[in-house]
Design a protein around this motif. Structure first.
Motif, short mmCIF file in Angstrom:
data_model
loop_
_atom_site.label_atom_id
_atom_site.label_comp_id
_atom_site.label_asym_id
_atom_site.label_seq_id
_atom_site.Cartn_x
_atom_site.Cartn_y
_atom_site.Cartn_z
N ASN A 83 30.22 -27.64 16.62
CA ASN A 83 30.77 -26.49 17.37
C ASN A 83 32.30 -26.47 17.40
N VAL A 84 32.91 -26.81 16.28
CA VAL A 84 34.37 -26.92 16.23
C VAL A 84 35.04 -25.59 16.54
N LYS A 85 34.55 -24.51 15.95
CA LYS A 85 35.23 -23.22 16.11
C LYS A 85 35.22 -22.76 17.56
N GLU A 86 34.08 -23.00 18.24
CA GLU A 86 33.98 -22.56 19.65
C GLU A 86 34.76 -23.50 20.57
N ARG A 87 34.66 -24.81 20.33
CA ARG A 87 35.34 -25.78 21.20
C ARG A 87 36.85 -25.73 20.99
N GLY A 88 37.26 -25.59 19.75
CA GLY A 88 38.68 -25.44 19.45
C GLY A 88 39.47 -26.73 19.50
N VAL A 89 40.78 -26.56 19.39
CA VAL A 89 41.75 -27.66 19.42
C VAL A 89 42.83 -27.30 20.42
N VAL A 90 43.26 -28.27 21.24
CA VAL A 90 44.33 -28.00 22.21
C VAL A 90 45.62 -28.66 21.71
N VAL A 91 46.73 -27.92 21.86
CA VAL A 91 48.03 -28.38 21.34
C VAL A 91 49.08 -28.33 22.44
N ALA A 92 49.84 -29.42 22.57
CA ALA A 92 50.98 -29.46 23.49
C ALA A 92 52.21 -29.86 22.69
N SER A 122 54.33 -23.75 27.92
CA SER A 122 55.64 -24.42 27.90
C SER A 122 55.41 -25.90 27.68
N LEU A 123 56.50 -26.66 27.55
CA LEU A 123 56.36 -28.07 27.16
C LEU A 123 55.56 -28.87 28.19
N ARG A 124 54.83 -29.86 27.67
CA ARG A 124 53.99 -30.72 28.50
C ARG A 124 54.04 -32.16 27.96
N PRO A 125 53.74 -33.15 28.84
CA PRO A 125 53.73 -34.55 28.39
C PRO A 125 52.52 -34.88 27.52
N THR A 126 52.66 -35.93 26.73
CA THR A 126 51.56 -36.42 25.91
C THR A 126 50.32 -36.78 26.73
N PRO A 127 50.44 -37.52 27.85
CA PRO A 127 49.21 -37.86 28.59
C PRO A 127 48.45 -36.63 29.09
N LEU A 128 49.17 -35.53 29.38
CA LEU A 128 48.47 -34.32 29.80
C LEU A 128 47.68 -33.73 28.64
N LEU A 129 48.20 -33.85 27.42
CA LEU A 129 47.45 -33.39 26.25
C LEU A 129 46.16 -34.19 26.10
N SER A 130 46.25 -35.52 26.27
CA SER A 130 45.06 -36.37 26.20
C SER A 130 44.04 -35.94 27.25
N PHE A 131 44.51 -35.70 28.46
CA PHE A 131 43.62 -35.22 29.53
C PHE A 131 43.05 -33.86 29.21
N ALA A 132 43.85 -32.97 28.64
CA ALA A 132 43.42 -31.60 28.35
C ALA A 132 42.26 -31.57 27.35
N VAL A 133 42.28 -32.47 26.37
CA VAL A 133 41.18 -32.55 25.41
C VAL A 133 39.86 -32.77 26.16
N ARG A 134 39.89 -33.70 27.10
CA ARG A 134 38.67 -34.03 27.87
C ARG A 134 38.33 -32.92 28.85
N TYR A 135 39.33 -32.37 29.51
CA TYR A 135 39.10 -31.33 30.52
C TYR A 135 38.57 -30.04 29.91
N LEU A 136 39.15 -29.64 28.78
CA LEU A 136 38.72 -28.39 28.12
C LEU A 136 37.53 -28.60 27.19
N GLY A 137 37.21 -29.85 26.89
CA GLY A 137 36.09 -30.14 26.01
C GLY A 137 36.33 -29.74 24.56
N THR A 138 37.58 -29.85 24.10
CA THR A 138 37.90 -29.41 22.74
C THR A 138 37.45 -30.47 21.72
N ALA A 139 37.40 -30.04 20.48
CA ALA A 139 36.98 -30.94 19.39
C ALA A 139 38.08 -31.92 19.02
#
Length: 577
Positions: A83-92, A122-139
């Motif tokens: 489900n890559v297309k639906e889950r997507g990728v998060v970028v910071a 807007s800009l965000r820290p690296t650890p927030l990106l790591s958290f965002a992957v888990r929070y948003l459930g992205t691929a």
């Protein structure tokens, strides 16, 4: 890349080359040495991603090297993830030159595969990106950053769907896909307007920040009633022109740390990092302004984060009123002691500390004091993240992970080193000890008296360009073929070669297997709990040499450390000269 001139000609003749890069290429035409360095190889995709100097060429960070890396990532995800297309990728992205442009470029490339990209507004820290992957459930996730490198650098760091940095097995598949790309200039991209119209580019606001802060509040070891009270501790904080300002200050305020003074000259994002020689809290000069402010407000603790907020430096006042910058190993040991002393016995039984092979043994001794095991990993927080993921299925309890280079993780809601978590916990720890009339330096002395005076250090040789890479390889090859039997008067007890996964015990001539992934690292275990470790950097043109000693006094340990450094520096310089 054997024929760099043909690659240069391909770029030079490409009619649609980005206008800024075209202009730079024109300027380089008169300098063949710089031109060769820009095209003699492709910027390599390591286990964490790519990092390099901004500019034109295959050996530089630009929109075409970004597209190539993203194309390889997209191909890997579609082959290996559901489900890559639906889950997507998060970028910071952080505060560096071209960071937001590279984030959008990532979305433009993923969009051609039909993969949705979530990009922070807007800009965000690296650890927030790591958290965002888990929070948003992205691929997957991607962070546009060069961490604490100089201003001319940027990078692209890739995260798996667990929120950890890609491990070698995953990265190797991406590298394989990248190697199939014949022409990075011909990779198709979608326009931003079309992406937004088709909801293939979704802008992310503060929802993720707020969810992260809720998790951050829960790492506190304070009783609930004490969390609500104002804290009698004075804090000075500098984000060193990076991304940490909002999350660190909000994280402290929600635990009622009210006496926070921010170094205003360093509070605003600045890609030049204009007030420091290097935006790296490991470098003591980065604390100059914080120390100045600390003296004005009589601060108990100074906090400094690097540009993408995955590293934290801490300085504390000594008995003479001067500020001492703690090493990463010292702060790590203090945090282990504080965290474990506040864990109930039932949670200590299956607790685990994670550290790297070049991180101090003091933390391991502190953990052993509480009956807690320590697991060593290779250098790089990706390996710590990988072990945490294993714990999810084994039932082992992760309580702390760290590396000597100022990287710490307290709670696994993020899966990469997290300076925001560490800043809040270090402040809480300073408050805890202040209530007992002690500073963090006093607390550290208690650990030294109990476990021994451990001291560590690191020296490095920066060797840039093609010639530099060859010299680094020569150093490793020469020492590997002629291993030391003694260093600075200390007998070698074991030689650990991580490239072949072997530990050679010199006294018995036995060979043991090292149960870790293969990596170009050599470690010499010496008498008296001392050691030396050689490792080429994966992200910078450097070879690093790490040292560890232990003595019955600080003076004894520091003398041993100086002797090891002097000897190894001399050896490396002799090899390359």
């Amino acid at each position: 890349m054997s024929n760099w001139k043909s690659v240069y000609n391909k770029w030079n003749q490409f009619q649609e080359l980005d206008s800024k890069l075209k202009q730079e290429l024109e300027q380089l035409k008169t300098n063949e040495q710089q031109l060769e360095d820009a095209f003699y190889k492709e910027l390599s995709f390591g286990t964490g991603g790519i990092r390099g100097v901004l500019g034109v060429g295959t050996n530089r960070m630009n929109i075409y090297t970004i597209r190539k890396a993203v194309y390889g990532l997209a191909s890997y995800l579609l082959e290996n993830t559901v489900n890559v297309k639906e889950r997507g990728v998060v970028v910071a992205y952080d505060s560096r030159y071209m960071s937001k442009e590279f984030a959008v470029e990532t979305a433009k490339t993923l969009g051609t595969f039909g993969i949705r990209t979530y990009v922070f507004e807007s800009l965000r820290p690296t650890p927030l990106l790591s958290f965002a992957v888990r929070y948003l459930g992205t691929a997957a996730g991607a962070m546009i950053t060069a961490s604490h490198n100089p201003p001319e650098y940027n990078g692209f760091k890739v995260y798996n769907d667990d929120g950890g940095q890609m491990i070698p097995e995953e990265a190797n598949q991406i590298i394989e896909n990248i190697s199939k790309i014949e022409n990075e200039l011909a990779i198709p991209v979608m326009e931003q307007a079309e992406l937004e119209e088709k909801q293939l580019l979704v802008w992310v606001g503060e929802e993720v920040d707020n969810a992260y802060l809720e998790q951050l509040r829960q790492i506190s070891k304070l009783p609930v009633e004490e969390m609500e009270q104002d804290k009698d501790v004075t804090i000075v904080f500098t984000p060193l022109h990076g991304t940490a300002y909002s999350l660190v200050t909000r994280g402290l305020e929600q635990l009622n740390f009210r006496n926070i003074s921010v170094v205003e000259e360093q509070a605003q994002p600045d890609p030049e990092f204009s007030s420091v020689e290097s935006p790296n809290p490991e470098e003591h000069q980065a604390f100059s302004m914080a120390i100045e402010l600390g003296k004005k407000v009589n601060a108990d603790i100074l906090l400094g984060t690097d540009p993408d907020a995955d590293r934290l430096g801490v300085a504390v006042k000594d008995n003479n009123g001067q500020y001492t910058v703690l090493t990463g190993n010292q702060l790590g040991a203090l945090l282990i002691d504080y965290i474990l002393s506040h864990l109930e016995d039932v949670h200590l039984s299956n607790a685990k500390i994670l550290k790297t092979i070049v991180t101090s043994e003091l933390g391991q001794e502190v953990a052993r004091h509480y009956g807690v095991d320590t697991i060593n990993t290779l250098t790089g927080f990706k390996y710590i993240g990988e072990k945490i993921h294993e714990f999810d299925s084994t039932g082992e309890r992760f309580v702390f992970g760290y590396e000597e280079s100022y990287g710490y993780l307290i709670s696994s809601f993020a899966r990469d080193k997290d300076a925001v978590q560490a800043a809040v916990m270090a402040s809480e720890m300073a408050y805890f000890w202040k209530k007992q009339g002690k500073t963090l330096l006093d607390a550290l002395e208690v650990l030294y008296e109990r476990h021994g005076y451990y001291r560590e250090g690191m020296s490095s040789l920066t060797l840039k360009g093609k010639e530099g890479s060859e010299k680094i390889a020569l150093i490793m090859d020469t020492i590997r073929k002629n291993p030391f039997e003694e260093i600075a008067g200390y007998n070698v007890e074991a030689v650990e070669d991580y490239l072949i996964s072997e530990r050679h015990l010199l006294s018995t001539n036995e060979i043991e297997t090292i149960e870790l992934p293969k990596e170009n690292v050599l470690k010499f275990v010496l008498q008296n709990n001392s050691w030396v470790c050689l490792r080429p950097s994966g992200t910078e043109p450097k070879i690093k040499c790490y040292y560890g000693t232990c003595g019955t006094s600080l003076q004894e340990s520091e003398q041993a450390l100086a002797a090891l450094k002097e000897t190894m520096t001399k050896v490396m310089n002799e090899i390359i000269s």
